[in-house]
Design a protein around this motif. Structure first.
Motif, short mmCIF file in Angstrom:
data_model
loop_
_atom_site.label_atom_id
_atom_site.label_comp_id
_atom_site.label_asym_id
_atom_site.label_seq_id
_atom_site.Cartn_x
_atom_site.Cartn_y
_atom_site.Cartn_z
N ARG A 130 0.80 -1.23 0.00
CA ARG A 130 0.00 0.00 0.00
C ARG A 130 0.83 1.28 0.00
O ARG A 130 0.40 2.30 -0.53
CB ARG A 130 -0.93 0.01 1.22
N VAL A 174 -2.75 -4.56 -5.85
CA VAL A 174 -3.09 -5.61 -4.87
C VAL A 174 -2.76 -5.12 -3.46
O VAL A 174 -1.64 -4.70 -3.20
CB VAL A 174 -2.30 -6.91 -5.17
N GLU A 175 -3.76 -5.18 -2.58
CA GLU A 175 -3.53 -4.85 -1.17
C GLU A 175 -3.58 -6.16 -0.39
O GLU A 175 -4.54 -6.92 -0.50
CB GLU A 175 -4.62 -3.89 -0.68
N THR A 200 -4.23 -8.97 2.04
CA THR A 200 -5.21 -9.32 3.08
C THR A 200 -5.08 -10.78 3.48
O THR A 200 -5.80 -11.25 4.35
CB THR A 200 -6.65 -9.09 2.58
N SER A 201 -4.18 -11.51 2.81
CA SER A 201 -4.03 -12.93 3.15
C SER A 201 -2.58 -13.37 2.99
O SER A 201 -1.80 -12.73 2.27
CB SER A 201 -4.93 -13.79 2.25
N LEU A 202 -2.24 -14.45 3.66
CA LEU A 202 -0.87 -14.97 3.61
C LEU A 202 -0.53 -15.44 2.20
O LEU A 202 0.62 -15.34 1.75
CB LEU A 202 -0.72 -16.13 4.61
N SER A 203 -1.55 -15.94 1.49
CA SER A 203 -1.29 -16.48 0.14
C SER A 203 -0.78 -15.39 -0.81
O SER A 203 -0.08 -15.69 -1.77
CB SER A 203 -2.56 -17.13 -0.41
N GLN A 204 -1.14 -14.13 -0.56
CA GLN A 204 -0.67 -13.04 -1.43
C GLN A 204 0.81 -12.71 -1.16
O GLN A 204 1.51 -12.29 -2.07
CB GLN A 204 -1.51 -11.78 -1.19
N ALA A 208 -8.55 0.69 7.11
CA ALA A 208 -9.33 0.22 5.94
C ALA A 208 -9.17 1.16 4.74
O ALA A 208 -8.95 2.35 4.90
CB ALA A 208 -10.79 0.14 6.31
N SER A 262 -8.31 -5.48 -5.92
CA SER A 262 -7.15 -6.16 -5.32
C SER A 262 -7.30 -7.68 -5.46
O SER A 262 -6.32 -8.37 -5.81
CB SER A 262 -7.05 -5.77 -3.85
N ASP A 291 -8.93 -17.66 -1.27
CA ASP A 291 -8.92 -16.45 -0.43
C ASP A 291 -9.56 -15.27 -1.17
O ASP A 291 -10.32 -14.49 -0.59
CB ASP A 291 -7.48 -16.07 -0.05
#
Lengths: 409, 126
Positions: A33, A251-252, A254-258, A409, B11, B39
């Protein structure tokens, strides 16, 4: 030679053990971000944790007392209990986040939903605490955590515009897509992630577990002063990967997979495998440390027999309290609460609670009657007092910023 | 509220495009990509539900809400295609060079473009 190996091992363990789920998530979120414009906070946090760990390690080595024994002695039972309540709550949140992090990492490896991994993850944490020796536990998790170096390698393989990254890092500014309150909210979160109180509870209690004496202070200082800053570089690399790959794609995190996608992009499946082993080791190691820290804080405050150097039968309440903490974490995660969200809140609340543990240690480390010749030097004292102001500012600003920004947020 | 949902959706679709691209280039395995797509499906659903729960005040806002919800529904459908393609690759050993996989990539790219356009119109909402 043996001493040199011990120092090297200590440094490597400190590097690998520096990153936990809070660092992983917060650095990736910030990188995706804000690019590198908040990376200065990692530097501030690393210097802070070095000071804090150095003081608490010194107090433990000189007095043979860990952080919460000192806190109770200095603050008295009532103020100490309030301190314990806040610190224990944050620690429990962190235990929950770390156990959730292990499960999320296992989902990335196996495709099996993380909720199914949670009981197994919690059981494995308990089993290791119950059966494995302190030194082995600490070293194995820390050394495997070194696999996270792959984030640094990935950053080079991505061939970013180094000038642009350096520009963002050296002339920090709020990106046009963000506002100042959100920027400062994440600054506090990043600071809290770097200076999580459990690291100090674990460090000082570990000093007692390993029977540190005055002569061990040099090695401990080398471990802290070399290991933590190098561990901080891992945090920078995680943020850098997110800044280079995820931020331009809008892409922001929000998950570990990212978080692992940039590593796969740069280095393919092998690099991804290293990243997953590193994340698993980092979260598992931190889950061990936070669970132990829960037991340490309670046992040290209430005067129970504690320590892994004692058999579980001789420290029954210490071990029972850790089992209860793991069960509570399991219960919270079983409700479907998002481990990443818990992580984001835990780092902010860590910043809120930080002065409660920092101040008593600073006072004791300054007490010549207590510390003798190992009292804080003038230089350390100036730096530690400057940090007290920074910690207080972060602590007081955290909740208002969280409310104003809707938790970023 | 619409801007926040567009942000979240954009996103999620951006992540899915990247994940599918990594799979196509054999740079990530199906567990990591599958988890990522799962996800992101959750993210899109959260964004759509969040928007549905809010009440637009004016006719213009109602129109915008409908537009964003439609875009999010299309994004969810594109992500559904991607997950189907991944499941086919996993179970039948398909390569990334199948019509299903290409259709998923095209649908996600279109969705990403649509959400990017909306994002440029609405700003980030921050």
């Amino acid at each position: 030679m043996k001493r040199l190996l011990g120092v090297a091992l200590g440094i490597l363990t400190a590097i690998g053990g520096f990153v936990d789920i809070g660092d992983l998530v917060t650095n990736a979120v910030v990188g995706s971000r804000f690019g590198m414009s908040l990376i200065w906070v990692v530097g501030v946090g690393v210097v802070g944790i070095c000071l804090f760990a150095d003081m608490s390690g010194r107090v433990a080595a000189v007095s043979g007392r860990a952080t919460f024994e000192v806190i109770r002695e200095r603050l008295g039972p009532r103020a100490g209990l309030a301190n314990l309540g806040a610190s224990f709550f944050i620690n429990l949140m962190t235990v929950t986040a770390e156990v959730g992090g292990i499960a999320l990492a296992l989902q990335l490896v196996t495709s099996i939903h993380y909720l199914l991994w949670i009981p197994l993850a919690a059981f494995a944490v308990w089993l290791v605490i119950w059966r494995v020796r302190f030194k082995i536990m600490e070293n194995v998790a820390g050394l495997l955590g070194l696999c996270l170096v792959v984030f640094g390698v990935a950053l080079f393989l991505l061939q970013p515009d180094w000038g642009q990254l350096a520009g963002q890092a050296l002339s920090p500014a709020v990106p046009q897509t963000e506002n100042a309150a959100v920027y400062w909210f994440y600054a506090v979160g990043l600071f809290g992630a770097a200076m999580t109180p459990y690291e100090v509870f674990f460090f000082s209690s570990g000093a007692v577990e390993e029977g540190w004496k005055r002569k061990d202070l040099i090695q401990s200082r080398i471990n802290v002063l070399a290991g933590f800053p190098l561990g901080g570089l891992l945090s920078v690399a995680i943020a850098g990967c997110a800044a280079v790959v995820l931020m331009p794609a809008g892409v922001e995190v929000t998950s570990l997979s990212q978080i692992v996608l940039p590593v796969a992009d740069a280095g393919g499946k092998l690099a991804l495998a290293f990243a997953l082993v590193g994340i698993l080791a980092a979260t598992f190691g931190a889950a061990l440390e936070t669970t132990l820290s829960s037991g340490y804080t309670l046992a040290q405050f209430f005067g129970w027999s504690w320590g892994k150097f004692r058999s579980p039968g001789r420290a029954a309440r210490f071990h029972l309290s850790m089992i209860v903490c793991l069960l509570v974490a399991l219960g919270v995660l079983a409700t479907g609460a998002d481990p990443i969200l818990i992580t984001e809140y835990s780092v902010v609340f860590s910043a809120v609670a930080l002065p409660l543990t920092y101040l008593p240690i600073l006072i004791v480390a300054n007490d010549p009657q207590y510390m003798g010749s190992d009292v804080n030097s003038r230089g350390i004292n100036v730096a530690a007092n400057v940090y007290l102001l920074i910690i207080l500012a972060a602590s007081l600003g955290a909740i208002p910023l969280m409310i104003v920004t809707g938790a970023g947020a | 509220m619409a801007a926040t949902a567009v942000n979240q959706g954009s996103s999620a679709v951006g992540t899915s495009v990247l994940a599918l691209d990594l799979l196509a280039r054999e740079r990530a395995g199906t567990p990591a990509v599958g988890t990522s797509l799962e996800d992101m499906a959750g993210e899109l659903e959260d964004a759509r539900k969040g928007l549905l729960d809010s009440v637009p005040a004016t006719a213009a806002e109602r129109g915008l809400h409908r537009e964003v919800i439609s875009a999010l529904v299309r994004a969810e459908a594109a992500l559904g295609l991607a997950r189907q393609a991944l499941a086919a690759k996993d179970s039948r050993g398909d390569t990334a060079d199948t019509p299903g996989f290409r259709a998923a990539q095209t649908a996600l790219a279109a969705s990403a473009k649509e959400l990017k356009g909306l994002r440029q119109r609405l700003g980030t909402g921050r």
